[in-house]
Design a protein around this motif. Structure first.
Motif, PDB file in Angstrom:
ATOM      1  N   ILE A 257       0.769  -1.096   0.021  1.00 17.22           N
ATOM      2  CA  ILE A 257      -0.172  -0.033   0.015  1.00 17.22           C
ATOM      3  C   ILE A 257       0.967   1.128  -0.103  1.00 17.22           C
ATOM      4  N   ARG A 258       1.857   1.314   0.752  1.00 17.56           N
ATOM      5  CA  ARG A 258       2.956   2.472   0.895  1.00 17.56           C
ATOM      6  C   ARG A 258       3.404   2.496  -0.438  1.00 17.56           C
ATOM      7  N   ARG A 260       2.603   1.502  -3.726  1.00 11.65           N
ATOM      8  CA  ARG A 260       1.642   2.167  -4.496  1.00 11.65           C
ATOM      9  C   ARG A 260       1.251   3.714  -4.341  1.00 11.65           C
ATOM     10  N   ALA A 261       1.327   3.977  -3.064  1.00  8.45           N
ATOM     11  CA  ALA A 261       0.843   5.357  -2.984  1.00  8.45           C
ATOM     12  C   ALA A 261       2.178   6.132  -3.317  1.00  8.45           C
ATOM     13  N   GLU A 262       3.403   5.754  -3.060  1.00  6.57           N
ATOM     14  CA  GLU A 262       4.553   6.513  -3.514  1.00  6.57           C
ATOM     15  C   GLU A 262       4.769   6.439  -4.959  1.00  6.57           C
ATOM     16  N   GLN A 264       2.222   6.503  -7.098  1.00  4.15           N
ATOM     17  CA  GLN A 264       1.169   7.525  -7.661  1.00  4.15           C
ATOM     18  C   GLN A 264       1.807   8.920  -7.596  1.00  4.15           C
TER      19      GLN A 264
ATOM     20  N   ILE B 257      -3.140   5.036   6.720  1.00  2.00           N
ATOM     21  CA  ILE B 257      -1.914   5.023   5.831  1.00  2.00           C
ATOM     22  C   ILE B 257      -2.714   5.268   4.481  1.00  2.00           C
ATOM     23  N   ARG B 258      -3.795   4.820   4.180  1.00  2.00           N
ATOM     24  CA  ARG B 258      -4.400   4.992   2.919  1.00  2.00           C
ATOM     25  C   ARG B 258      -4.819   6.573   2.647  1.00  2.00           C
ATOM     26  N   ALA B 261      -2.202   9.018   2.147  1.00  2.00           N
ATOM     27  CA  ALA B 261      -1.691   8.773   0.645  1.00  2.00           C
ATOM     28  C   ALA B 261      -2.541   9.574   0.122  1.00  2.00           C
ATOM     29  N   GLN B 264      -1.883  13.224   0.618  1.00  2.00           N
ATOM     30  CA  GLN B 264      -1.011  13.862  -0.054  1.00  2.00           C
ATOM     31  C   GLN B 264      -1.249  14.194  -1.731  1.00  2.00           C
ATOM     32  N   ARG B 343       8.351  13.416  -0.435  1.00  2.12           N
ATOM     33  CA  ARG B 343       8.142  12.012  -0.007  1.00  2.12           C
ATOM     34  C   ARG B 343       9.349  11.909   0.954  1.00  2.12           C
TER      35      ARG B 343
END
Lengths: 453, 453
Positions: A257-258, A260-262, A264, B257-258, B261, B264, B343
């Motif tokens: 999940i982390r 994928r967020a990074e 994006q 966490i979601r 993200a 951001q 990031r």
């Protein structure tokens, strides 16, 4: 700013470390580093410039080396591996879990892989080969083959005795899996059920068969969504014959999940999520220049459009002065739509069935915003250049560009997705190209018609 | 595109649902909806335009209503709550876990809160009041007070008998907490340790006291980082006297966490993470117009800068044609630096101690990129307008703007963070203002000097 807390804490550590490194006192650095978890050490190493990074890496307890390698991005991992000799590498990785080892394997020199394979027993070697046989970014790569299975035709008491004989369970074991004689997955039994039921309870009364197993070829993004949609802590993985192959645990899903967020966030700037904060200059240049070159082509396209109106610009310099406003504000308005669409696509909330409703909503929002901001910009332009016609031209051009931005903002990401292109990567370029070209054409075109007509 | 799978699956459901809704056949819709988990229903509702959303919401099994409300964004939640009468709302939320109820409470009408409080027993009411007494976005708000505690001076056998009497454990219980007579947190015992040790084993041999408890006022972002740095599934929460107050579980951490993200990604476009895909037009306008107005002010600033060179533009129209390239490419190059920095700040990897190294690296990257792309742009401009001096002007201006972009890209987010402003929200505006102004000044200034000098 809640983030500031972590920032402050890590920044303090960084400063302490930096001071100690500068003064050459490595004892305190070693002590500080080895109070951290492998993930925290990875985070720290990622934040250090080359030079310091190697020094600190040399101070990490060799027992943690393997876990640290698992926790850093690909680029940083490569730089750390380059610093180790083969024996150190073999020692670092040979005790890793199978899923972690599979994750590292392609970054290791062949010689090290051979040594590691030799040091493993046959069972583990076969398990590793099996994990590696599945496609990257699939459930098969995420799973750990180390699972505890029981049979249905037994009792709590028997299972507890079996577990006491077996000893320690794999990390994050919250369920035992019930399998058939042929190792087919039948369901799961929670540890919490085992400890809350009488010893004589038959296991088949405790089986939860509601959670379907994950097919081994499922993409990891689907796995991540299933975990968070169902609040799972772990899930069984099966092959096409429903044979139990392994188990995925939430800690690996959190990492996905982390990532994928990074991905994006960084791909909107044409960067990968493994980009090292301190990547070597030639590599950074190589990666960035490609994306910049694509943007340059679109910038020239926009300039070529402006060039068509050279005669107009020569006669009305105010148009040259104001034209960046029309193009830029269209881009800004479109970026808002694009951001909503990219999130909607990632969550699976946007598709053919609600496309029309989305376009209609965004067109209405753009019309109202265009009316408000078009009037403001028109008024300011009128006052600035004492020319109401100029105000009218820029007001209408801005409104038109807002409408275009709404349409492109909704349709570009959907179209890119259909073409199997990443909307997070390409959406911005397509959008700004459109809003630049349409902004310049509408503003300079209307200017030519109305001011010089 | 792994995301495409989920997209395809949900899109298929959406289309089926949409067709069924259009034809008025609500039976199949109800059946489809009630095969989904509350999180999936929430996701589905978020993807539906107004009208359809209310129809589907009416078909959701009332038992799931509360959980669904927990799983949707604030804006959508508000629209769903507006559709329910007080009795329905009370029934929906009264059986929720305390942490979920605390999360919902501020969105509920006072009358409903009163009813819910009345329906709770005194213990639960006190627990809810306690959870609500902690600051938003703190560990206290995330925790669930429902924990299972044991004493150290007992044995596995006694604990197992206690658990069998107690019956079902709270969801996601992987550890029991060991407390003193005064309910101070002493450590934890894994369920997996209970089931793998002999009945006579004393509990104090199984206690893991390495994991420190989380202070109740810890910000939720720190909690999230700790969970992912240490691969925790759950963690105890204590007050300033180390009294055990509750327990945070990984499923809530995954949600955070979601959300972070999404925050951001969306704040870069001036939007909040709770923005509804189908928010009512007046609300969408109100929210977006503010961010657009800020951008408009900076756009006028850039235009005012261009205006200073009106005479130059009148004489050399090529400058007007090419000027968007210099400003735009500077913005693109700076966006890459900014994305890396944002990031790095979120991960706590950027601070005073590595600032100089970062600036130095980015300046070198920008110099090389500036040299490469400056030459390309200069060459094209020369060929296009048959004027080598113009090529020289744009080449130098582009290089200068790349350097400026690197400096602003590194320093702006750090400065914003120091000022307690969100770099993800404000960084882009500051950056493009700088690259626009510096791009126009350097290009038009050099043009005036070299071409008209």
């Amino acid at each position: 700013m809640a983030d500031a807390i972590r920032h402050d804490k890590t920044a303090r550590q960084l400063r302490l470390l930096s001071d100690a490194l500068d003064s050459g006192r490595l004892g305190p650095v070693r002590r500080l580093v080895n109070t951290l978890s492998p993930a925290e050490i990875g985070n720290l190493l990622e934040s250090l410039p080359p030079g310091k990074r190697e020094v600190v890496w040399g101070l990490v307890d060799p027992e943690d080396d393997g876990e640290v390698l698992v926790h850093v991005g690909d680029d940083v991992r490569e730089s750390l591996i380059a610093d180790m000799d083969p024996d150190e590498l073999v020692a670092a990785v040979e005790d890793l879990d199978i899923d972690d080892l599979a994750d590292l394997v392609e970054d290791l020199p062949d010689q090290v892989i051979e040594e590691v394979l030799k040091s493993m027993d046959r069972d583990n070697r076969e398990r590793l080969e099996q994990v590696l046989s599945f496609p990257e970014e699939s459930a098969g790569r995420l799973m750990n083959p180390d699972v505890v299975t029981v049979r249905a035709d037994t009792t709590v008491d028997v299972v507890l005795r079996f577990l006491r004989l077996r000893g320690e369970l794999p990390d994050h074991t919250d369920h035992l899996y019930v399998v058939s004689r042929r190792h087919q997955y039948l369901g799961r039994v929670a540890l919490s059920a085992l400890v809350t039921h009488e010893p004589a309870t038959p296991i088949n009364e405790l089986i939860d068969d509601e959670q379907a197993a994950i097919p081994v070829t499922t993409p990891e993004s689907t796995v991540a969504n299933q975990f968070s949609d169902h609040d799972w802590l772990s899930a069984p993985v099966v092959d096409e014959n429903n044979i139990l192959l392994g188990r995925i645990t939430i800690d690996d899903v959190v990492d996905i999940i982390r990532e994928r967020a990074e991905h994006q966030a960084l791909s909107a700037a044409g960067l990968g999520e493994d980009e090292d904060l301190f990547s070597p200059v030639p590599r950074a240049v190589r990666r960035r220049v490609i994306w910049l070159a694509v943007n340059l082509v679109t910038a020239f396209l926009a300039s070529a459009v402006v060039g068509q109106f050279a005669q107009t610009l020569e006669r009305v310099v105010a148009l040259a002065i104001l034209m960046p406003i029309v193009a830029g504000m269209g881009g800004n308005a479109g970026t808002q739509v694009l951001a909503l669409m990219i999130r909607g696509l990632a969550l699976g909330q946007v598709g053919a069935s609600n496309l029309r409703a989305l376009v209609w909503k965004e067109v209405r929002v753009a019309s109202v915003n265009g009316l408000i901001l078009g009037s403001v910009v028109g008024g300011v332009a009128w006052a600035w250049f004492h020319d109401w016609k100029l105000g009218l031209v820029i007001g209408i051009a801005l409104m038109s560009n807002f409408l275009a931005a709404a349409l492109v903002g909704v349709l570009a990401p959907i179209t890119l997705r259909r073409l199997n292109l990443d909307p997070a990567l390409a959406g911005g370029v397509v959008l700004t190209t459109a809003t630049d070209v349409i902004g310049f054409v509408s503003f300079l075109g209307l200017g030519t018609l109305i001011l010089l007509g």
